[in-house]
Design an enzyme around this catalytic site. Structure first.
Site, PDB file in Angstrom:
ATOM      1  N   ASN A   7       0.879  -1.163   0.000  1.00 28.99           N
ATOM      2  CA  ASN A   7       0.000   0.000   0.000  1.00 28.99           C
ATOM      3  C   ASN A   7       0.920   1.217   0.000  1.00 28.99           C
ATOM      4  O   ASN A   7       1.550   1.537   1.015  1.00 28.99           O
ATOM      5  CB  ASN A   7      -0.921   0.021   1.218  1.00 28.99           C
ATOM      6  CG  ASN A   7      -1.832   1.242   1.234  1.00 28.99           C
ATOM      7  OD1 ASN A   7      -1.452   2.333   0.820  1.00 28.99           O
ATOM      8  ND2 ASN A   7      -3.043   1.074   1.740  1.00 28.99           N
ATOM      9  N   GLU A  35      -3.892   1.634  -3.078  1.00 32.22           N
ATOM     10  CA  GLU A  35      -3.998   3.065  -2.811  1.00 32.22           C
ATOM     11  C   GLU A  35      -3.084   3.860  -3.750  1.00 32.22           C
ATOM     12  O   GLU A  35      -2.274   4.678  -3.311  1.00 32.22           O
ATOM     13  CB  GLU A  35      -3.712   3.377  -1.337  1.00 32.22           C
ATOM     14  CG  GLU A  35      -4.550   4.528  -0.843  1.00 32.22           C
ATOM     15  CD  GLU A  35      -4.499   4.755   0.670  1.00 32.22           C
ATOM     16  OE1 GLU A  35      -5.063   5.771   1.102  1.00 32.22           O
ATOM     17  OE2 GLU A  35      -3.924   3.929   1.405  1.00 32.22           O
ATOM     18  N   TYR A 105      -7.785  -3.554  -1.694  1.00 31.37           N
ATOM     19  CA  TYR A 105      -7.692  -2.471  -0.723  1.00 31.37           C
ATOM     20  C   TYR A 105      -9.044  -2.401  -0.010  1.00 31.37           C
ATOM     21  O   TYR A 105     -10.002  -1.827  -0.506  1.00 31.37           O
ATOM     22  CB  TYR A 105      -7.346  -1.151  -1.421  1.00 31.37           C
ATOM     23  CG  TYR A 105      -7.326   0.059  -0.523  1.00 31.37           C
ATOM     24  CD1 TYR A 105      -6.789  -0.008   0.758  1.00 31.37           C
ATOM     25  CD2 TYR A 105      -7.831   1.282  -0.955  1.00 31.37           C
ATOM     26  CE1 TYR A 105      -6.763   1.096   1.582  1.00 31.37           C
ATOM     27  CE2 TYR A 105      -7.812   2.409  -0.144  1.00 31.37           C
ATOM     28  CZ  TYR A 105      -7.274   2.304   1.128  1.00 31.37           C
ATOM     29  OH  TYR A 105      -7.248   3.407   1.954  1.00 31.37           O
ATOM     30  N   ASP A 144      -3.986  -4.533   1.515  1.00 32.08           N
ATOM     31  CA  ASP A 144      -4.308  -3.869   2.776  1.00 32.08           C
ATOM     32  C   ASP A 144      -5.714  -4.301   3.170  1.00 32.08           C
ATOM     33  O   ASP A 144      -6.697  -3.824   2.618  1.00 32.08           O
ATOM     34  CB  ASP A 144      -4.217  -2.356   2.572  1.00 32.08           C
ATOM     35  CG  ASP A 144      -4.625  -1.564   3.799  1.00 32.08           C
ATOM     36  OD1 ASP A 144      -4.959  -2.180   4.833  1.00 32.08           O
ATOM     37  OD2 ASP A 144      -4.625  -0.316   3.719  1.00 32.08           O
ATOM     38  N   ASN A 146      -6.964  -3.851   6.143  1.00 38.21           N
ATOM     39  CA  ASN A 146      -7.482  -2.868   7.105  1.00 38.21           C
ATOM     40  C   ASN A 146      -8.008  -3.496   8.383  1.00 38.21           C
ATOM     41  O   ASN A 146      -9.008  -3.036   8.944  1.00 38.21           O
ATOM     42  CB  ASN A 146      -8.549  -1.983   6.444  1.00 38.21           C
ATOM     43  CG  ASN A 146      -7.999  -0.608   6.072  1.00 38.21           C
ATOM     44  OD1 ASN A 146      -7.227  -0.031   6.826  1.00 38.21           O
ATOM     45  ND2 ASN A 146      -8.399  -0.103   4.916  1.00 38.21           N
TER      46      ASN A 146
END
Length: 260
Positions: A7, A35, A105, A144, A146
């Site tokens: 990322n 990203e 993402y 990612d 998260n």
């Protein structure tokens, strides 16, 4: 076969902070980026004729976006899960002979958790999508995600419980994904390794003190475990608030290597 995921929190900015040097250093067969924060034509990268490039741009300028650079020519490429309903450029799927590669993402629930309900619904759709692919051939998932899955994956678990990225609901979705037939490649190889993170807040001194979260992953269909050679987190690599993660597999088109 080496795969890398990063990322970059804005690819144009990261290029000015050593992205190309790291890219060349890895010698990756496949390099995935999340990203990217750009639109078509806003950057020119020259990684030679060896790499094909695939981009999924967000409709919103300067937001989200994913990309894959690969030496291995894919059989097919898919942008998002439901292209007409996913304008944020969060998912790219490349089909290869022996596996699918999905770079993702995952949406952030936001600090005030105002997007948590959307995040949880998205997780269910994404898990279903991966299971559909896995029914055809094995899947490698990177990006990612998260979420810090376990307390070992975050520096200050007690004080962060309930915060975005470490809510019980988000962690449960990760548990369900792994329970659907996938492995966390890093934890598969290093179940007890501590203080290894992939994201740090930009607050002063946080990264120097390694007060981080492990939220960037390589997951894989559990049946690929015999081919898994190594998984790394390159915490020393700067250029973004995230660091790159990577995984190495033996030749997935060959029988599994003998276990020592």
């Amino acid at each position: 076969m080496k795969l890398v995921s990063w990322n970059v929190n804005g690819l144009r900015a990261c290029v000015n902070k050593g992205f190309n040097d790291y890219f060349a250093e890895t010698g990756a067969d496949v390099f995935c980026v999340q990203e990217t924060k750009l639109q078509e034509g806003q950057i020119s990268l020259d990684h030679g004729e060896a790499y094909g490039a695939y981009w999924n741009y967000a409709v919103k300028k300067g937001y989200s976006g994913t990309a894959v650079f690969t030496r291995i020519k894919p059989l097919s490429v898919r942008y998002g899960i439901e292209e007409d309903h996913e304008p944020e450029g969060r998912i790219l799927t490349l089909e290869f002979d022996a596996f699918y590669l999905v770079t993702v993402y995952t949406p952030n629930a936001k600090r005030d958790l105002s997007r948590l309900d959307y995040r949880l619904e998205w997780e269910d759709r994404f898990r279903g999508y991966l299971q559909e692919l896995d029914a055809v051939k094995p899947v490698i998932v990177c990006g990612d995600l998260n979420v810090a899955h376990q307390e070992i994956d975050i520096k200050n678990a007690k004080s962060n419980r309930g915060n975005s990225g470490f809510t019980d609901e988000e962690r449960d979705k990760m548990t369900r994904l792994l329970g659907a037939g996938f492995i966390d490649t890093f934890r598969h190889l290093y179940p007890d390794r501590t203080d290894v993170f992939s994201w740090w807040s930009n607050m002063p001194g946080v990264r120097d003190r390694n007060v981080g979260w492990r939220i960037d992953y390589f997951l894989a269909s559990a049946r690929l475990a015999p081919w898994l050679v190594d998984a790394r987190i390159d915490c020393h690599v700067m250029g973004s608030d995230h660091c790159p993660v990577s995984v190495e597999f033996a030749d997935l088109t060959a029988p599994p290597p003998a276990q020592v």
